[in-house]
Design a protein around this motif. Structure first.
Motif, PDB file in Angstrom:
ATOM      1  N   ASN A 288       1.056  -1.391  -0.135  1.00  0.00           N
ATOM      2  CA  ASN A 288      -0.004  -0.242  -0.095  1.00  0.00           C
ATOM      3  C   ASN A 288       0.948   0.435   0.446  1.00  0.00           C
ATOM      4  O   ASN A 288       1.373   0.955   0.702  1.00  0.00           O
ATOM      5  CB  ASN A 288      -0.889   0.572   1.306  1.00  0.00           C
ATOM      6  N   TYR A 289       0.751   1.679  -1.172  1.00  0.00           N
ATOM      7  CA  TYR A 289       1.786   2.803  -0.969  1.00  0.00           C
ATOM      8  C   TYR A 289       1.583   4.705  -0.343  1.00  0.00           C
ATOM      9  O   TYR A 289       0.546   4.293  -0.849  1.00  0.00           O
ATOM     10  CB  TYR A 289       2.000   3.616  -2.491  1.00  0.00           C
ATOM     11  N   SER A 290       2.200   4.693   0.685  1.00  0.00           N
ATOM     12  CA  SER A 290       1.923   5.831   1.452  1.00  0.00           C
ATOM     13  C   SER A 290       2.985   6.478   1.179  1.00  0.00           C
ATOM     14  O   SER A 290       4.199   6.523   2.234  1.00  0.00           O
ATOM     15  CB  SER A 290       2.038   4.976   2.388  1.00  0.00           C
ATOM     16  N   SER A 291       2.774   7.915   1.373  1.00  0.00           N
ATOM     17  CA  SER A 291       3.668   8.748   1.654  1.00  0.00           C
ATOM     18  C   SER A 291       3.871   9.125   3.555  1.00  0.00           C
ATOM     19  O   SER A 291       5.164   9.277   4.115  1.00  0.00           O
ATOM     20  CB  SER A 291       2.942  10.345   1.429  1.00  0.00           C
ATOM     21  N   GLY A 292       2.830   8.437   4.149  1.00  0.00           N
ATOM     22  CA  GLY A 292       2.977   8.669   5.433  1.00  0.00           C
ATOM     23  C   GLY A 292       4.267   7.347   6.558  1.00  0.00           C
ATOM     24  O   GLY A 292       5.230   7.505   6.821  1.00  0.00           O
ATOM     25  N   ASN A 293       4.496   6.454   5.361  1.00  0.00           N
ATOM     26  CA  ASN A 293       5.627   5.547   5.833  1.00  0.00           C
ATOM     27  C   ASN A 293       6.873   6.236   5.732  1.00  0.00           C
ATOM     28  O   ASN A 293       7.575   5.683   6.754  1.00  0.00           O
ATOM     29  CB  ASN A 293       6.014   4.199   5.040  1.00  0.00           C
ATOM     30  N   SER A 294       6.910   7.146   4.094  1.00  0.00           N
ATOM     31  CA  SER A 294       8.294   7.824   4.499  1.00  0.00           C
ATOM     32  C   SER A 294       8.707   8.881   5.434  1.00  0.00           C
ATOM     33  O   SER A 294      10.166   9.234   5.765  1.00  0.00           O
ATOM     34  CB  SER A 294       8.437   8.335   2.801  1.00  0.00           C
ATOM     35  N   ASN A 295       7.465   9.487   6.119  1.00  0.00           N
ATOM     36  CA  ASN A 295       7.405  10.276   7.117  1.00  0.00           C
ATOM     37  C   ASN A 295       8.186   9.835   8.089  1.00  0.00           C
ATOM     38  O   ASN A 295       8.516  10.598   9.612  1.00  0.00           O
ATOM     39  CB  ASN A 295       6.510  11.242   6.438  1.00  0.00           C
ATOM     40  N   ILE A 296       7.051   8.768   8.115  1.00  0.00           N
ATOM     41  CA  ILE A 296       7.753   7.447   9.904  1.00  0.00           C
ATOM     42  C   ILE A 296       9.961   7.804   9.751  1.00  0.00           C
ATOM     43  O   ILE A 296      10.273   7.458  10.494  1.00  0.00           O
ATOM     44  CB  ILE A 296       7.014   6.316   9.593  1.00  0.00           C
ATOM     45  N   LEU A 297       9.725   6.827   8.408  1.00  0.00           N
ATOM     46  CA  LEU A 297      11.564   6.263   7.927  1.00  0.00           C
ATOM     47  C   LEU A 297      11.847   8.167   8.217  1.00  0.00           C
ATOM     48  O   LEU A 297      13.415   7.775   8.867  1.00  0.00           O
ATOM     49  CB  LEU A 297      11.216   6.471   6.643  1.00  0.00           C
ATOM     50  N   SER A 298      11.585   9.103   8.560  1.00  0.00           N
ATOM     51  CA  SER A 298      12.499  10.007   8.370  1.00  0.00           C
ATOM     52  C   SER A 298      12.487  10.495   9.447  1.00  0.00           C
ATOM     53  O   SER A 298      13.684  11.428  10.182  1.00  0.00           O
ATOM     54  CB  SER A 298      11.527  11.586   7.819  1.00  0.00           C
ATOM     55  N   ARG A 299      11.632  10.552  10.378  1.00  0.00           N
ATOM     56  CA  ARG A 299      11.426  10.710  11.657  1.00  0.00           C
ATOM     57  C   ARG A 299      13.175   9.505  13.092  1.00  0.00           C
ATOM     58  O   ARG A 299      13.092   9.675  13.806  1.00  0.00           O
ATOM     59  CB  ARG A 299      10.690  10.771  12.793  1.00  0.00           C
ATOM     60  N   ILE A 300      12.547   7.905  11.843  1.00  0.00           N
ATOM     61  CA  ILE A 300      13.376   7.297  12.575  1.00  0.00           C
ATOM     62  C   ILE A 300      14.994   7.673  12.098  1.00  0.00           C
ATOM     63  O   ILE A 300      15.697   7.576  13.186  1.00  0.00           O
ATOM     64  CB  ILE A 300      13.411   5.544  12.019  1.00  0.00           C
ATOM     65  N   ILE A 301      15.238   8.532  11.170  1.00  0.00           N
ATOM     66  CA  ILE A 301      16.744   9.173  10.961  1.00  0.00           C
ATOM     67  C   ILE A 301      16.591  10.167  11.577  1.00  0.00           C
ATOM     68  O   ILE A 301      18.249  10.605  12.512  1.00  0.00           O
ATOM     69  CB  ILE A 301      16.351   9.956   9.238  1.00  0.00           C
ATOM     70  N   ARG A 302      16.056  11.041  12.002  1.00  0.00           N
ATOM     71  CA  ARG A 302      15.756  12.324  13.139  1.00  0.00           C
ATOM     72  C   ARG A 302      16.188  11.142  14.601  1.00  0.00           C
ATOM     73  O   ARG A 302      17.256  11.564  15.498  1.00  0.00           O
ATOM     74  CB  ARG A 302      14.981  12.893  12.894  1.00  0.00           C
ATOM     75  N   GLN A 303      15.390  11.044  15.215  1.00  0.00           N
ATOM     76  CA  GLN A 303      16.035   9.745  16.803  1.00  0.00           C
ATOM     77  C   GLN A 303      16.881   9.131  16.478  1.00  0.00           C
ATOM     78  O   GLN A 303      17.513   9.238  17.556  1.00  0.00           O
ATOM     79  CB  GLN A 303      14.507   8.457  16.432  1.00  0.00           C
ATOM     80  N   THR A 304      17.474   8.458  15.257  1.00  0.00           N
ATOM     81  CA  THR A 304      18.490   7.507  15.502  1.00  0.00           C
ATOM     82  C   THR A 304      20.208   9.033  15.426  1.00  0.00           C
ATOM     83  O   THR A 304      20.780   8.223  15.991  1.00  0.00           O
ATOM     84  CB  THR A 304      19.202   7.204  13.874  1.00  0.00           C
ATOM     85  N   VAL A 305      20.097  10.104  14.410  1.00  0.00           N
ATOM     86  CA  VAL A 305      21.464  10.835  14.582  1.00  0.00           C
ATOM     87  C   VAL A 305      21.357  11.866  15.281  1.00  0.00           C
ATOM     88  O   VAL A 305      22.565  11.764  16.430  1.00  0.00           O
ATOM     89  CB  VAL A 305      21.569  11.057  14.086  1.00  0.00           C
ATOM     90  N   GLY A 306      19.697  11.686  16.862  1.00  0.00           N
ATOM     91  CA  GLY A 306      19.689  12.767  17.430  1.00  0.00           C
ATOM     92  C   GLY A 306      19.868  13.924  16.927  1.00  0.00           C
ATOM     93  O   GLY A 306      19.733  14.572  15.715  1.00  0.00           O
TER      94      GLY A 306
END
Length: 459
Positions: A288-306
């Motif tokens: 299910n193609y979802s822009s929302g999934n990509s924005n969760i990925l973006s926040r995961i990047i943020r949480q990972t690097v600080g």
């Protein structure tokens, strides 16, 4: 009851129903229309430095955006949109961050946000040869039919749809690493940054790859989303987000109020908006193609690097290493990059990104992405019945209307591509040694475009 009186009551009820339905629709849709117009006009003016009248005519010149009114304020670098005076939405520009819609936060609080931006190296690209710089030699590698290639580019530049211009703004062809074809529409050139729309997803996928290469993330592990702990959603893997099989109940429909339009134009924290949605499918079982999934990925990047290093991270660890110095990611009101939709770069910088994947993640001797990342990125999930999506990249899988045929029947099966709304595309075709960039306002016949380009490359 007399028939005439009964009919009159029915008519009144129908009118009341239509009025109520209209009010409900306006309540849901008007903020999306005004938000879309304000955000995109703001970025066009303050990021791209385009003329307001041209943007209104071309980018916002079709219904429903024509019912909106958009006011540009050069003094505070903002654009305010509304529909018949209702549903006002404001987008502000901040240097180094681009434009952001004010949602779920006050304008004062948004303007007070402080971020540590990446320093841009002082490198003269004009003195460096392509792809590390912008110096392009006139001589081209053998095996190219120059007139035929130029004809293919011209066809794409002047392509029409339903008798109207598709506004192709850039065409760029790279063969065997060499820039062999390039053309721009009036008002655009090699220095103009352009909106990538969902090309952003592929950039986000690459940033996940950088963190995997650094040993900070594992695609087979549960996605590190705090809200999902001790819930059924904790089964969602990082890979499920990358492959669009998270199972979240997200509708990607831009023709009406839906999860994607509510997220992009009404939400200040887009990752949290999506993470809070219920599961519709078991994770990993449905595409299910979802822009929302990509924005969760973006926040995961943020949480990972600080938070401290987050804003600079994409530039230091990816864009600047590729000499993609024009590239800009825009954040939402909560400061997380809108990893689904809002990236800007020149056509040449988008081509450099395509070359990174063409070279299997290796650039100037540095393995920026894991050695097997590109190979993983072009593998569809078991849940993807059409076999047309990998790690935030589209594949030349099967046609939705006719699964017996490829999406691009005249293009090799190994082609994969970053694809954005309106036909923002980076096509990578390893077997033909090609990277093709097409940027425009509306889609064209990309299969024909690529077919003609391939025909001009006589290997």
């Amino acid at each position: 009851m007399p028939a005439k009186k009964f009919i009159s009551r029915i008519i009144v009820l129908v009118i009341v129903f239509l009025v109520v339905a209209g009010i409900i629709y306006a309540w849901q849709a008007f903020p999306i229309i005004s938000g879309y117009g304000a955000k995109n006009l703001a970025s066009a003016v303050f990021v791209q430095h385009r003329d307001v009248a041209t943007v209104l005519k071309e980018d916002l010149g079709e219904f429903p955006f024509t019912i909106g009114k958009y006011t540009v304020n050069m003094n505070d670098s903002s654009v305010t949109g509304s529909v018949w005076g209702l549903a006002k939405r404001k987008a502000i520009y901040r240097s180094g961050l681009g434009c952001t819609l004010i949602n779920d936060i006050t304008e004062e609080a948004l303007r007070k946000q402080v971020y540590q931006l990446a320093d841009t190296p002082t490198i003269q690209l004009d003195s460096l040869s392509w792809p590390y710089g912008d110096q392009v030699r006139d001589s081209a590698p053998g095996g190219i039919n120059r007139p035929l290639l130029q004809q293919a580019i011209d066809h794409s530049m002047h392509a029409q749809k339903d008798g109207k211009s598709t506004y192709t703004r850039a065409m760029l062809v790279v063969f065997d690493g060499k820039l062999v074809g390039e053309q721009y529409a009036n008002g655009f050139d090699e220095h103009t940054v352009m909106l990538g729309w969902s090309i952003s997803k592929s950039l986000t996928g690459a940033l996940i790859g950088v963190l995997v290469q650094q040993g900070k993330l594992n695609v087979d592990a549960p996605a590190p989303v705090p809200e999902w702990q001790h819930t059924k959603k904790q089964k969602i893997r990082l890979k499920d987000l990358l492959q669009q099989t998270s199972g979240l109940d997200f509708e990607e429909n831009y023709t009406k109020p839906s999860e994607v339009t509510n997220m992009l134009f009404k939400s200040g924290d887009m990752a949290s908006f999506t993470a809070s949605l219920p599961l519709k499918y078991e994770p990993g079982t449905e595409f299910n193609y979802s822009s929302g999934n990509s924005n969760i990925l973006s926040r995961i990047i943020r949480q990972t690097v600080g938070d401290k290093d987050y804003v600079a991270f994409p530039y230091k660890e990816l864009f600047h290493k590729l000499h993609m110095y024009s590239t800009l990611l825009e954040p939402d009101a909560w400061g997380t990059f809108i990893g689904s939709s809002y990236s800007y770069a020149t056509a040449r910088d988008f081509a450099r990104f395509g070359l990174l994947y063409y070279y299997n993640g290796l650039w100037k001797g540095e393995q920026i992405l894991p050695k097997d990342w590109v190979q993983q990125s072009v593998q569809p999930s078991v849940a993807d019945k059409l076999k047309h999506y990998g790690y935030q990249f589209w594949l030349n899988g099967y046609d939705k209307k006719d699964p017996s045929k490829r999406m691009y029947p005249d293009v090799p099966n190994d082609m994969f591509f970053a694809d954005g709304y309106g036909g923002q595309d980076i096509y990578i075709i390893p077997s033909k040694k090609l990277v093709v960039v097409r940027l425009g306002l509306h889609t064209i016949d990309e299969n024909l475009m690529l077919k003609e380009i391939i025909q001009a490359i006589q290997q």
